[in-house]
Design an enzyme around this catalytic site. Structure first.
Site, PDB file in Angstrom:
ATOM      1  N   TYR A  85     -47.858 -10.461 -30.192  1.00 47.34           N
ATOM      2  CA  TYR A  85     -49.308 -10.302 -30.660  1.00 47.34           C
ATOM      3  C   TYR A  85     -49.371  -9.907 -32.034  1.00 47.34           C
ATOM      4  CZ  TYR A  85     -50.857 -10.023 -25.638  1.00 47.34           C
ATOM      5  OH  TYR A  85     -51.004 -10.403 -24.474  1.00 47.34           O
ATOM      6  N   ASN A 115     -47.754 -13.735 -15.067  1.00 47.75           N
ATOM      7  CA  ASN A 115     -48.161 -15.132 -14.662  1.00 47.75           C
ATOM      8  C   ASN A 115     -46.936 -15.825 -14.040  1.00 47.75           C
ATOM      9  OD1 ASN A 115     -50.477 -15.376 -16.790  1.00 47.75           O
ATOM     10  ND2 ASN A 115     -48.951 -14.993 -18.156  1.00 47.75           N
ATOM     11  N   LEU A 129     -58.623 -20.653 -21.940  1.00 47.56           N
ATOM     12  CA  LEU A 129     -58.240 -20.517 -23.345  1.00 47.56           C
ATOM     13  C   LEU A 129     -59.010 -21.589 -24.146  1.00 47.56           C
ATOM     14  CD1 LEU A 129     -54.553 -19.501 -22.961  1.00 47.56           C
ATOM     15  CD2 LEU A 129     -56.288 -18.060 -23.414  1.00 47.56           C
TER      16      LEU A 129
END
Length: 304
Positions: free
Chosen positions: A51, A147, A220
């Site tokens: 990030y 995920n 996304l």
């Protein structure tokens, strides 16, 4: 509102704050976000080493300093395993990633480390060794995934001493693969296709906390469904309930996720203090069954 995180014994806020976008803020702006979260009882913070190229974690640490926040007042989770062009669950990368995460967050330990996207070349025994060393050194207390499907978790779990705590999965009214097949069992239609092997039921059975990421997202590629022209019916249904309960639309969406008996923890990524306060209103209401199913169907889903 609080919940127990998996089998860790940690009592954490049901709404968590994700820091993917914090790198764009100044330390002072980041401090306002963190303070807003504290005011509404959010004490669980989700990071990842990718990030902002690590800047989001640094900004978080700077914000904590400005506010004088003690480490014991917050639960920290970060993720690793994504590298440029490939995924990497090697022991060397996991351990070095944690060292970098701890340095940027300016902390001695993580409450939870989660493996980010699945690595097809994962060697479960090697991952287990990395986890063992990190826990023995006191650098990570609990571990999870993100995920991953049932057998990926089963394979990894077979080498671990402690149960996986979390699985972070995309889930929103506009993204419901976790629900669809379970509602269309034995039906001859696309919605009946079991795409994930029954992940939501599996996690509930194994007491693994599902963390819903991007609760306002379609995908996304398409972005969020709020005010999206393809989701007018859903937005109207959410707006009607928001008016009925006198809360924000964001609160209704999070309340919809929280209504599921799997005790899902919702990770929201807003860096807007006012919006964080509005989202937290989700903890004040519980949607009825008819209301929950209305939102599901207004998102374009059908019932058999």
């Amino acid at each position: 509102m609080k919940q127990t995180l998996g089998q860790t014994g940690l009592e954490v806020s049901r709404i968590a704050l994700g820091y993917m976008r914090m790198a764009t803020l100044t330390p002072q702006e980041a401090a306002k976000v963190l303070d807003a979260a504290a005011q509404v009882g959010i004490d669980f913070f989700d990071h990842a080493d990718i990030y902002g190229g690590g800047e989001s974690e640094r900004r978080f640490a700077q914000a904590c300093k400005l506010l004088g926040r003690k480490r014991e007042e917050r639960f920290l989770q970060s993720k690793c395993g994504i590298r440029k062009g490939y995924f990497d669950f090697s022991k060397e990368h996991i351990i070095s990633s944690v060292e970098g995460i701890l340095s940027r967050l300016e902390t001695d330990y993580l409450d939870v480390l989660a493996l980010h996207r699945p690595d097809a070349l994962m060697e479960a025994e090697e991952v287990a060794e990395a986890f063992y060393q990190l826990k023995k050194a006191g650098k990570v207390r609990h571990f999870g995934v993100s995920n991953q499907n049932i057998y990926q978790m089963e394979l990894l779990q077979s080498y671990l001493e402690a149960p996986l705590a979390v699985n972070q999965l995309q889930f929103s009214p506009a993204h419901t693969p976790l629900l669809d097949a379970g509602l269309h069992v034995n039906m001859k239609e696309d919605a009946a296709t079991m795409r994930d092997g029954g992940l939501l039921d599996y996690c509930q059975l194994k007491n693994i906390t599902v963390q819903a990421w991007s609760p306002f997202l379609i995908s996304l590629q398409k972005g969020i469904f709020i005010d999206h022209p393809d989701y007018e019916a859903l937005n109207q249904a959410v707006a009607d309930l928001a008016a009925q309960y006198n809360v924000s639309c964001e609160a209704i969406i999070v309340a919809w996720i929280m209504r599921h008996p799997a005790n899902i923890q919702t990770i929201v990524g807003s860096m807007n203090p006012e919006r964080i306060q509005k989202i937290a209103q989700a903890g004040t209401i519980q949607l009825t069954r008819p209301e929950w199913y209305r939102i599901y169907q207004k998102a374009g889903n059908t019932l058999p």
